[in-house]
Design an enzyme around this catalytic site. Sequence first.
Site, PDB file in Angstrom:
ATOM      1  N   HIS A   1     -58.795  58.170 -56.549  1.00 27.38           N
ATOM      2  CA  HIS A   1     -59.464  58.309 -55.264  1.00 27.38           C
ATOM      3  C   HIS A   1     -59.822  59.755 -54.944  1.00 27.38           C
ATOM      4  O   HIS A   1     -60.382  60.028 -53.892  1.00 27.38           O
ATOM      5  CB  HIS A   1     -58.566  57.748 -54.148  1.00 27.38           C
ATOM      6  CG  HIS A   1     -59.256  57.635 -52.836  1.00 27.38           C
ATOM      7  ND1 HIS A   1     -60.374  56.843 -52.659  1.00 27.38           N
ATOM      8  CD2 HIS A   1     -59.024  58.225 -51.640  1.00 27.38           C
ATOM      9  CE1 HIS A   1     -60.782  56.941 -51.404  1.00 27.38           C
ATOM     10  NE2 HIS A   1     -59.985  57.779 -50.774  1.00 27.38           N
ATOM     11  N   CYS A   2     -59.527  60.695 -55.832  1.00 29.59           N
ATOM     12  CA  CYS A   2     -59.746  62.108 -55.519  1.00 29.59           C
ATOM     13  C   CYS A   2     -60.869  62.747 -56.326  1.00 29.59           C
ATOM     14  O   CYS A   2     -61.882  63.156 -55.767  1.00 29.59           O
ATOM     15  CB  CYS A   2     -58.451  62.896 -55.723  1.00 29.59           C
ATOM     16  SG  CYS A   2     -57.144  62.456 -54.550  1.00 29.59           S
ATOM     17  N   ILE A   3     -60.685  62.856 -57.642  1.00 26.74           N
ATOM     18  CA  ILE A   3     -61.598  63.676 -58.447  1.00 26.74           C
ATOM     19  C   ILE A   3     -63.043  63.168 -58.421  1.00 26.74           C
ATOM     20  O   ILE A   3     -63.971  63.971 -58.327  1.00 26.74           O
ATOM     21  CB  ILE A   3     -61.084  63.795 -59.889  1.00 26.74           C
ATOM     22  CG1 ILE A   3     -59.695  64.447 -59.882  1.00 26.74           C
ATOM     23  CG2 ILE A   3     -62.023  64.649 -60.728  1.00 26.74           C
ATOM     24  CD1 ILE A   3     -59.062  64.548 -61.254  1.00 26.74           C
TER      25      ILE A   3
END
Length: 453
Positions: free
Chosen positions: A289-291
């Site tokens: 869910h971040c990069i």
Amino acid sequence: MAAEPRGQSPATVDQHDAPACAAYIDAITERRTVVGVIGLGYVGIPLVQSFVHAGFKVVGFDILEERIAQFARNESPINHISDADIAGMRAKGFEATTDFARVSVCDALIICVPTPLNSHQEPDLSFVENTLEKLGSHLRKNQLLSLESTTWPGTTREVLAPFIERAGFTIGTDFFLVYSPEREDPGNPIYTTETIPKIIGAHTQACLRVGVALYESIIETVVQVSSTRTAEIIKLVENIHRSVNIGMVNELKIVCDKMDIDVFEVINAAATKPFGFTAYYPGPGVGGHCIPIDPFYLTWKAREYGVDTQFIRLAGEINASMPEFVTEKTVRALNEAGIAMKDAKILALGIAYKPDVDDPRESASISVIKQMRSWGARVDYSDPHIPVFPKMRQYDYILKSVPLDAKSLSSYDAVVMLTNHSAFDIDLISKHATRIIDTRGVWPRTHPKIYSA
């Protein structure tokens, strides 16, 4: 330097806010503070566990009825928190509910909801905004609101602060507002919620003191920064750093493939240098869910200031192109055997976004499956952590994880290693797979069945 409130000096804040601030901190110290965690997923559940273990009463909120029912059955929705952990948390008073009227009993409210991108690759704050609407009339004086969801710089000041002020509260006097980005790393055996340093920025000096007191009660190191905007951009920078470096090694992987050089050998050898080099490894793309998401939050906000973040955008484009590279390598491997992709039967190993977790969000593995299916291939998957293909907005695949044994492995025209879970029996795969497309450098390139991708 702590954040200054708009229109006031730090001295004014200290003098004006001391009584409410001191009373709130006393309640934290004496464990009279009731903590509400909104969003019971990969971030929210570990946070609940930490507060419960520290002696706080915790109420968890989620909009998913089934998620609440799982807690009632002492079932954990995520694999790095066990069923026994959930039972232990509930035995210590943890409650999970969909009833947002219970917000009024909470002294601290921590928002841990998703912040995805929309179809135009722009920030989607709908989960945060919907959460604020649900909090609405249930907010009261002397509560703390902390946002942990990843977002663009200015969200706390431009979205949350006006919402609180419209509700009739004075931030720093009878309500406290902070931003403290989550730094969870599911499955990490070394770093936990308690041991990962915690960034915090606040709307006022009083908010900062209260927020620091709350987080210091569960986390070993709390790092204070000058504002909520600073805290917001720090989270983006952390993941942009990873995105850019992964983009670089993914591009290097393509170059090395053309030159018939083993990119993993190159990186491992370069990593022996004791300074000036940090090893990042290529793969089928980036996930989680971040990069894949965070860089676009800064890119979007930067346009407001007339800045085109070309370097960040290019890394994202390279990483997004890797599933196509893997598919093309698979096509070539099958062509060598006289098998057309449209007639091929392929097994994808691992659909989680990284090894040894059960989280498929934004997984590059799923993008590879989509690419191969678009070529007409029949694609199954095997993942010991995800027994049934999850319901996702972009995909509607009715699939179950295929058990790995000699018969199943030998029945596929190609096996594609996408997520190298430690549970995979590499010897079994090596022995019985007809041909292997390796995106993770698990096998040496000299292996007769291996096609590096």
